[in-house]
Design a protein around this motif. Sequence first.
Motif, PDB file in Angstrom:
ATOM      1  N   SER A 137       0.839  -1.196   0.000  1.00 34.62           N
ATOM      2  CA  SER A 137       0.000   0.000   0.000  1.00 34.62           C
ATOM      3  C   SER A 137       0.872   1.242   0.000  1.00 34.62           C
ATOM      4  N   PHE A 138       0.312   2.327  -0.452  1.00 36.90           N
ATOM      5  CA  PHE A 138       0.906   3.634  -0.222  1.00 36.90           C
ATOM      6  C   PHE A 138       0.544   4.054   1.204  1.00 36.90           C
ATOM      7  N   VAL A 139       1.309   4.981   1.771  1.00 36.09           N
ATOM      8  CA  VAL A 139       0.991   5.517   3.100  1.00 36.09           C
ATOM      9  C   VAL A 139       1.041   7.039   2.994  1.00 36.09           C
ATOM     10  N   ARG A 140      -0.037   7.717   3.461  1.00 35.18           N
ATOM     11  CA  ARG A 140      -0.104   9.159   3.274  1.00 35.18           C
ATOM     12  C   ARG A 140      -0.896   9.831   4.391  1.00 35.18           C
ATOM     13  N   ALA A 141      -0.704  11.126   4.513  1.00 36.03           N
ATOM     14  CA  ALA A 141      -1.525  11.952   5.395  1.00 36.03           C
ATOM     15  C   ALA A 141      -2.775  12.371   4.636  1.00 36.03           C
ATOM     16  N   VAL A 142      -3.852  12.650   5.375  1.00 35.60           N
ATOM     17  CA  VAL A 142      -5.116  12.959   4.702  1.00 35.60           C
ATOM     18  C   VAL A 142      -5.711  14.297   5.152  1.00 35.60           C
ATOM     19  N   THR A 143      -4.927  15.099   5.878  1.00 39.64           N
ATOM     20  CA  THR A 143      -5.400  16.410   6.309  1.00 39.64           C
ATOM     21  C   THR A 143      -4.348  17.461   5.995  1.00 39.64           C
ATOM     22  N   ASP A 144      -4.795  18.715   5.925  1.00 36.52           N
ATOM     23  CA  ASP A 144      -3.866  19.824   5.728  1.00 36.52           C
ATOM     24  C   ASP A 144      -3.007  20.013   6.973  1.00 36.52           C
ATOM     25  N   PRO A 145      -1.794  20.551   6.861  1.00 43.89           N
ATOM     26  CA  PRO A 145      -1.201  21.128   5.640  1.00 43.89           C
ATOM     27  C   PRO A 145      -0.438  20.116   4.789  1.00 43.89           C
ATOM     28  N   ASN A 146      -0.573  18.827   5.090  1.00 37.20           N
ATOM     29  CA  ASN A 146       0.166  17.813   4.329  1.00 37.20           C
ATOM     30  C   ASN A 146      -0.784  16.834   3.648  1.00 37.20           C
ATOM     31  N   PHE A 147      -1.897  17.356   3.180  1.00 38.84           N
ATOM     32  CA  PHE A 147      -2.900  16.529   2.512  1.00 38.84           C
ATOM     33  C   PHE A 147      -2.283  15.789   1.318  1.00 38.84           C
ATOM     34  N   HIS A 148      -2.439  14.484   1.348  1.00 35.18           N
ATOM     35  CA  HIS A 148      -1.946  13.594   0.288  1.00 35.18           C
ATOM     36  C   HIS A 148      -0.447  13.757   0.021  1.00 35.18           C
ATOM     37  N   LYS A 149       0.287  13.974   1.108  1.00 32.81           N
ATOM     38  CA  LYS A 149       1.738  13.841   1.044  1.00 32.81           C
ATOM     39  C   LYS A 149       2.061  12.407   1.470  1.00 32.81           C
ATOM     40  N   TYR A 150       2.970  11.755   0.731  1.00 32.22           N
ATOM     41  CA  TYR A 150       3.178  10.313   0.862  1.00 32.22           C
ATOM     42  C   TYR A 150       4.486   9.992   1.589  1.00 32.22           C
ATOM     43  N   LEU A 151       4.431   8.910   2.353  1.00 33.75           N
ATOM     44  CA  LEU A 151       5.584   8.465   3.131  1.00 33.75           C
ATOM     45  C   LEU A 151       6.672   7.915   2.221  1.00 33.75           C
ATOM     46  N   ARG A 152       7.931   8.240   2.527  1.00 36.11           N
ATOM     47  CA  ARG A 152       9.086   7.695   1.811  1.00 36.11           C
ATOM     48  C   ARG A 152      10.351   8.072   2.581  1.00 36.11           C
ATOM     49  N   SER A 153      11.534   7.794   2.009  1.00 35.52           N
ATOM     50  CA  SER A 153      12.815   8.239   2.557  1.00 35.52           C
ATOM     51  C   SER A 153      13.139   9.625   2.021  1.00 35.52           C
ATOM     52  N   GLU A 154      13.940  10.371   2.785  1.00 33.27           N
ATOM     53  CA  GLU A 154      14.353  11.691   2.298  1.00 33.27           C
ATOM     54  C   GLU A 154      15.082  11.562   0.965  1.00 33.27           C
ATOM     55  N   ALA A 155      16.075  10.663   0.902  1.00 30.57           N
ATOM     56  CA  ALA A 155      16.697  10.293  -0.376  1.00 30.57           C
ATOM     57  C   ALA A 155      16.016   9.006  -0.802  1.00 30.57           C
ATOM     58  N   TRP A 156      15.315   9.036  -1.909  1.00 32.32           N
ATOM     59  CA  TRP A 156      14.391   7.970  -2.261  1.00 32.32           C
ATOM     60  C   TRP A 156      15.045   6.578  -2.196  1.00 32.32           C
ATOM     61  N   GLY A 157      14.391   5.684  -1.432  1.00 34.25           N
ATOM     62  CA  GLY A 157      14.804   4.291  -1.381  1.00 34.25           C
ATOM     63  C   GLY A 157      16.097   4.009  -0.651  1.00 34.25           C
ATOM     64  N   THR A 158      16.623   4.974   0.118  1.00 35.31           N
ATOM     65  CA  THR A 158      17.877   4.769   0.837  1.00 35.31           C
ATOM     66  C   THR A 158      17.671   5.031   2.326  1.00 35.31           C
ATOM     67  N   PRO A 159      18.557   4.504   3.186  1.00 34.38           N
ATOM     68  CA  PRO A 159      18.432   4.767   4.617  1.00 34.38           C
ATOM     69  C   PRO A 159      18.511   6.261   4.910  1.00 34.38           C
ATOM     70  N   GLY A 160      17.804   6.682   5.939  1.00 36.44           N
ATOM     71  CA  GLY A 160      17.796   8.093   6.310  1.00 36.44           C
ATOM     72  C   GLY A 160      16.468   8.481   6.911  1.00 36.44           C
ATOM     73  N   ASP A 161      16.215   9.783   6.993  1.00 34.86           N
ATOM     74  CA  ASP A 161      15.004  10.285   7.635  1.00 34.86           C
ATOM     75  C   ASP A 161      13.754   9.848   6.875  1.00 34.86           C
ATOM     76  N   ALA A 162      12.696   9.562   7.643  1.00 36.31           N
ATOM     77  CA  ALA A 162      11.381   9.321   7.065  1.00 36.31           C
ATOM     78  C   ALA A 162      10.703  10.664   6.857  1.00 36.31           C
ATOM     79  N   ILE A 163      10.155  10.881   5.659  1.00 35.81           N
ATOM     80  CA  ILE A 163       9.493  12.147   5.356  1.00 35.81           C
ATOM     81  C   ILE A 163       8.190  11.877   4.619  1.00 35.81           C
ATOM     82  N   LEU A 164       7.368  12.921   4.513  1.00 30.26           N
ATOM     83  CA  LEU A 164       6.229  12.915   3.604  1.00 30.26           C
ATOM     84  C   LEU A 164       6.622  13.735   2.385  1.00 30.26           C
TER      85      LEU A 164
END
Length: 255
Positions: A108-135
Amino acid sequence: MARGIFVTAAACAFLSTGVRSQSTAPAYGQCGGQGWTGPTTCVSGYTCQTTNQWYSQCIPGGSTPVPTSSTPTPTPTTPTPTPTNTPTQTFSTPTAPSGTPTLVNGYSFVRAVTDPNFHKYLRSEAWGTPGDAILGDYMTSSLFRVVNGQLIQGVEGQQTLLYAVVEPKTDSAAKKLKVSWSRTPATSGTFRWSGDTLEWSDPAISRPQNNAWLVCPDAQGNRDVYINLGPYSYQTPAGCNDHTIHAYTGPVAVP
């Protein structure tokens, strides 16, 4: 008197021959082994070969008698050279999707559903690599699943899997714990789905709501993800926003 001397000499000659006959083992005779007290060399043309710890035998194949002992001679080995440099496992840098991310069955995708991060999706800061979790933006969304309490980012067999890790609570007054991604599973805390809502709990940490998260921008503007240790939407740390985050199983990520 002379006859007696002759008999004694003959006897001596016989005894001498007997002693010589016992100094070498006959063809196919025993010539060694643990506890063996007989001859340990073979007649000409035969070699004493060890069969096992208890028995050695004269077999054809040598002109020089070979002595043996009850203790087998160790076979010399060639030492294995020690490498001067130990290779280090390396990982290639993954590339973010070039098109709209598509869902894979079981993920599944994982995302926030309210403002101010409406439909911002979970991933790594640098895509697919170890590091901070961000939306982040939907075009760079990752895919996730929860297995045995681990939140896993990445599709098995397609990319290197990453595991969500929550920093330990070292300050009793802490209001949030940062979430990051690691190539090794988390050793504490449990992720689970409650409906489509992602929760995290740890028996050593008391929190009012297991589904409460915080999103706090860093100095570069990345929307860093934290576990909220306080009540949802109350005493929110400065600069942060309260959120719940949810699974989305549509066929593609959408804005």
